[in-house]
Design an enzyme around this catalytic site. Sequence first.
Site, PDB file in Angstrom:
ATOM      1  N   TYR A 130      25.422 -18.184  27.022  1.00  0.00           N
ATOM      2  CA  TYR A 130      26.504 -18.977  27.603  1.00  0.00           C
ATOM      3  C   TYR A 130      27.154 -18.158  28.703  1.00  0.00           C
ATOM      4  O   TYR A 130      27.557 -17.012  28.491  1.00  0.00           O
ATOM      5  CB  TYR A 130      27.548 -19.360  26.559  1.00  0.00           C
ATOM      6  CG  TYR A 130      28.585 -20.318  27.112  1.00  0.00           C
ATOM      7  CD1 TYR A 130      28.385 -21.685  27.040  1.00  0.00           C
ATOM      8  CD2 TYR A 130      29.733 -19.851  27.749  1.00  0.00           C
ATOM      9  CE1 TYR A 130      29.312 -22.572  27.571  1.00  0.00           C
ATOM     10  CE2 TYR A 130      30.653 -20.725  28.295  1.00  0.00           C
ATOM     11  CZ  TYR A 130      30.444 -22.091  28.202  1.00  0.00           C
ATOM     12  OH  TYR A 130      31.348 -22.964  28.741  1.00  0.00           O
ATOM     13  N   ASN A 216      35.576 -19.242  27.263  1.00  0.00           N
ATOM     14  CA  ASN A 216      37.005 -19.436  26.970  1.00  0.00           C
ATOM     15  C   ASN A 216      37.238 -19.553  25.471  1.00  0.00           C
ATOM     16  O   ASN A 216      36.309 -19.451  24.659  1.00  0.00           O
ATOM     17  CB  ASN A 216      37.549 -20.648  27.732  1.00  0.00           C
ATOM     18  CG  ASN A 216      36.921 -21.966  27.272  1.00  0.00           C
ATOM     19  OD1 ASN A 216      36.358 -22.073  26.184  1.00  0.00           O
ATOM     20  ND2 ASN A 216      37.023 -22.974  28.115  1.00  0.00           N
ATOM     21  N   GLN A 261      40.773  -6.396  36.752  1.00  0.00           N
ATOM     22  CA  GLN A 261      40.648  -7.050  35.444  1.00  0.00           C
ATOM     23  C   GLN A 261      41.603  -8.223  35.326  1.00  0.00           C
ATOM     24  O   GLN A 261      41.312  -9.225  34.666  1.00  0.00           O
ATOM     25  CB  GLN A 261      40.891  -6.034  34.331  1.00  0.00           C
ATOM     26  CG  GLN A 261      39.818  -4.965  34.227  1.00  0.00           C
ATOM     27  CD  GLN A 261      38.422  -5.549  34.109  1.00  0.00           C
ATOM     28  OE1 GLN A 261      38.147  -6.331  33.218  1.00  0.00           O
ATOM     29  NE2 GLN A 261      37.541  -5.181  35.038  1.00  0.00           N
ATOM     30  N   HIS A 264      40.701 -11.927  36.082  1.00  0.00           N
ATOM     31  CA  HIS A 264      40.136 -12.839  35.085  1.00  0.00           C
ATOM     32  C   HIS A 264      41.187 -13.785  34.513  1.00  0.00           C
ATOM     33  O   HIS A 264      40.852 -14.781  33.878  1.00  0.00           O
ATOM     34  CB  HIS A 264      39.493 -12.045  33.945  1.00  0.00           C
ATOM     35  CG  HIS A 264      38.249 -11.316  34.359  1.00  0.00           C
ATOM     36  ND1 HIS A 264      37.072 -11.959  34.649  1.00  0.00           N
ATOM     37  CD2 HIS A 264      38.003  -9.995  34.543  1.00  0.00           C
ATOM     38  CE1 HIS A 264      36.152 -11.070  34.988  1.00  0.00           C
ATOM     39  NE2 HIS A 264      36.683  -9.875  34.935  1.00  0.00           N
ATOM     40  N   GLU A 323      38.067  -3.037  25.615  1.00  0.00           N
ATOM     41  CA  GLU A 323      36.758  -3.478  26.097  1.00  0.00           C
ATOM     42  C   GLU A 323      36.175  -2.450  27.071  1.00  0.00           C
ATOM     43  O   GLU A 323      35.011  -2.067  26.964  1.00  0.00           O
ATOM     44  CB  GLU A 323      36.908  -4.834  26.791  1.00  0.00           C
ATOM     45  CG  GLU A 323      35.626  -5.392  27.364  1.00  0.00           C
ATOM     46  CD  GLU A 323      35.857  -6.658  28.155  1.00  0.00           C
ATOM     47  OE1 GLU A 323      34.879  -7.400  28.362  1.00  0.00           O
ATOM     48  OE2 GLU A 323      36.995  -6.911  28.600  1.00  0.00           O
ATOM     49  N   HIS A 324      36.978  -2.030  28.042  1.00  0.00           N
ATOM     50  CA  HIS A 324      36.580  -1.010  29.014  1.00  0.00           C
ATOM     51  C   HIS A 324      37.555   0.164  28.921  1.00  0.00           C
ATOM     52  O   HIS A 324      38.756  -0.037  28.754  1.00  0.00           O
ATOM     53  CB  HIS A 324      36.627  -1.539  30.451  1.00  0.00           C
ATOM     54  CG  HIS A 324      35.904  -2.825  30.678  1.00  0.00           C
ATOM     55  ND1 HIS A 324      36.536  -4.059  30.609  1.00  0.00           N
ATOM     56  CD2 HIS A 324      34.605  -3.090  30.970  1.00  0.00           C
ATOM     57  CE1 HIS A 324      35.659  -5.011  30.867  1.00  0.00           C
ATOM     58  NE2 HIS A 324      34.471  -4.458  31.077  1.00  0.00           N
ATOM     59  N   ASP A 357      30.479  -4.055  35.508  1.00  0.00           N
ATOM     60  CA  ASP A 357      30.556  -5.516  35.483  1.00  0.00           C
ATOM     61  C   ASP A 357      29.368  -6.161  36.189  1.00  0.00           C
ATOM     62  O   ASP A 357      29.036  -7.316  35.913  1.00  0.00           O
ATOM     63  CB  ASP A 357      31.847  -5.993  36.148  1.00  0.00           C
ATOM     64  CG  ASP A 357      33.062  -5.827  35.243  1.00  0.00           C
ATOM     65  OD1 ASP A 357      32.880  -5.642  34.030  1.00  0.00           O
ATOM     66  OD2 ASP A 357      34.196  -5.889  35.766  1.00  0.00           O
ATOM     67  N   GLU A 411      22.929  -6.020 -15.669  1.00  0.00           N
ATOM     68  CA  GLU A 411      23.561  -7.102 -14.918  1.00  0.00           C
ATOM     69  C   GLU A 411      23.383  -8.466 -15.593  1.00  0.00           C
ATOM     70  O   GLU A 411      23.839  -9.479 -15.066  1.00  0.00           O
ATOM     71  CB  GLU A 411      22.978  -7.154 -13.497  1.00  0.00           C
ATOM     72  CG  GLU A 411      23.373  -5.926 -12.662  1.00  0.00           C
ATOM     73  CD  GLU A 411      22.889  -6.022 -11.226  1.00  0.00           C
ATOM     74  OE1 GLU A 411      22.137  -6.989 -10.919  1.00  0.00           O
ATOM     75  OE2 GLU A 411      23.276  -5.168 -10.415  1.00  0.00           O
ATOM     76  N   HIS A 416      14.450 -10.678 -14.822  1.00  0.00           N
ATOM     77  CA  HIS A 416      14.155  -9.703 -13.769  1.00  0.00           C
ATOM     78  C   HIS A 416      13.489  -8.461 -14.394  1.00  0.00           C
ATOM     79  O   HIS A 416      12.511  -7.921 -13.863  1.00  0.00           O
ATOM     80  CB  HIS A 416      15.444  -9.270 -13.055  1.00  0.00           C
ATOM     81  CG  HIS A 416      15.958 -10.265 -12.057  1.00  0.00           C
ATOM     82  ND1 HIS A 416      16.459 -11.486 -12.424  1.00  0.00           N
ATOM     83  CD2 HIS A 416      16.056 -10.188 -10.702  1.00  0.00           C
ATOM     84  CE1 HIS A 416      16.849 -12.136 -11.339  1.00  0.00           C
ATOM     85  NE2 HIS A 416      16.615 -11.370 -10.270  1.00  0.00           N
TER      86      HIS A 416
END
Length: 426
Positions: A130, A216, A261, A264, A323-324, A357, A411, A416
Amino acid sequence: MRISSFDWDGGDAAALATEIRGMQPPLGELSDAVAGIIRAVRERGDDAVAEFEARFGAGSAEPGSVPVPVADARAALERIDPDLRDAMETAAANIRAVADAQLSDERRVRLAQGHSVELREVPVGSAAIYAPGGAAAYPSTVLMGCIPAKTAGVQRVAVATPASGGEQPLGDAILAAAAIGGADEIYPLGGAQAIAALAIGTERIHPVDVIAGPGNRYVQEAKRQLAGEVGIDGVAGPSELMVVAGDTANADWIALDLCAQAEHGSDGLVIAAAVETVILDAIEEAVRRVAEERGLAEDAPLALVAVPDTVSAVALANAVAPEHLELVTEDATLLAEGVRTAGCVFVGPDAATAFGDYAAGSNHVLPTGGAGRFQGPLGPSVFRRRISTVSISQASARELAPAVATLARAEGFPLHAESAEARAEE
């Protein structure tokens, strides 16, 4: 910009990180609205997608318009400006080289009881990337998503991005990036309806195994709600940058990085930390000038933090998990070794976040909102899954069966235990 100053003594970095993150506006509650979109797509498929595209997008999802023919992407590659094509090719080559370096080798482990476990990786069958759109187009995100997926070995890679609303549903830059990135399908769709259609599938859109990429808050909420039904790379939020500035840092350059930045939108977060308050004052002055000249949002938050030393600044960065992270100090290389949570670290005065970027080769799809504590950049691993192959001989079964049977009975699963013991018998 909305600027807040902090004079920090170096104690309780987590508390200060929480206070700084509180400067970001809340994203709002979207779960009910997004759940309604997902439910409608699940029930009515393409008709619901077209309805939501008409309401929220450019109305491009009419029958016959989805997907865009891949031949259109190849044609766009021939039409775009040669300089733009060269720039895309440079970025693609670097992104591909970094992605190639991340592929894991197969591993086989031989255990003490004589059996072996082989760990190998295989690509998922299909993936969707996306890329945000609408008012702006992001061919760089198309490259950042498609190339790691193709490097991982994914056979079918789809791209979804909102239509531009013009005569052609998608611009040449997006189509050309899809061609360079190797996209197999291209959908002029956006928002939660695009995520729902790719996760669930409709008459015209086949579902995928993994969805990756920024978007978004509606896109991210849709990914969150559909996680488990489809794989996702994570839930990304608004863009973030923290800069640790030394006493020789260029305040004008840092101001450009911080304001870049803020391009944005006003819901991101930018932080500058420095030992010398004179540097912070210079950064503040330069940021105010750039923001006024470029008409940046007045409510974009900027935190200016006075720190006792650069080591403490890195401790704060680890608590914020931006983030950065830019380290613009004389000891930047040494400081970088102590960074644990940032999505991507840029070392030295010339390493602007803008390089990452677009064309440095590192991926710009990064964890935000503190997710760097447990998540890394988008890469081939998002599009690959591990398979364990267990090979056990009867001799190994005899060695393992007592331990298996003991644990199974503890258990409350006697069958088993008997299943394992049966293999140990002559």
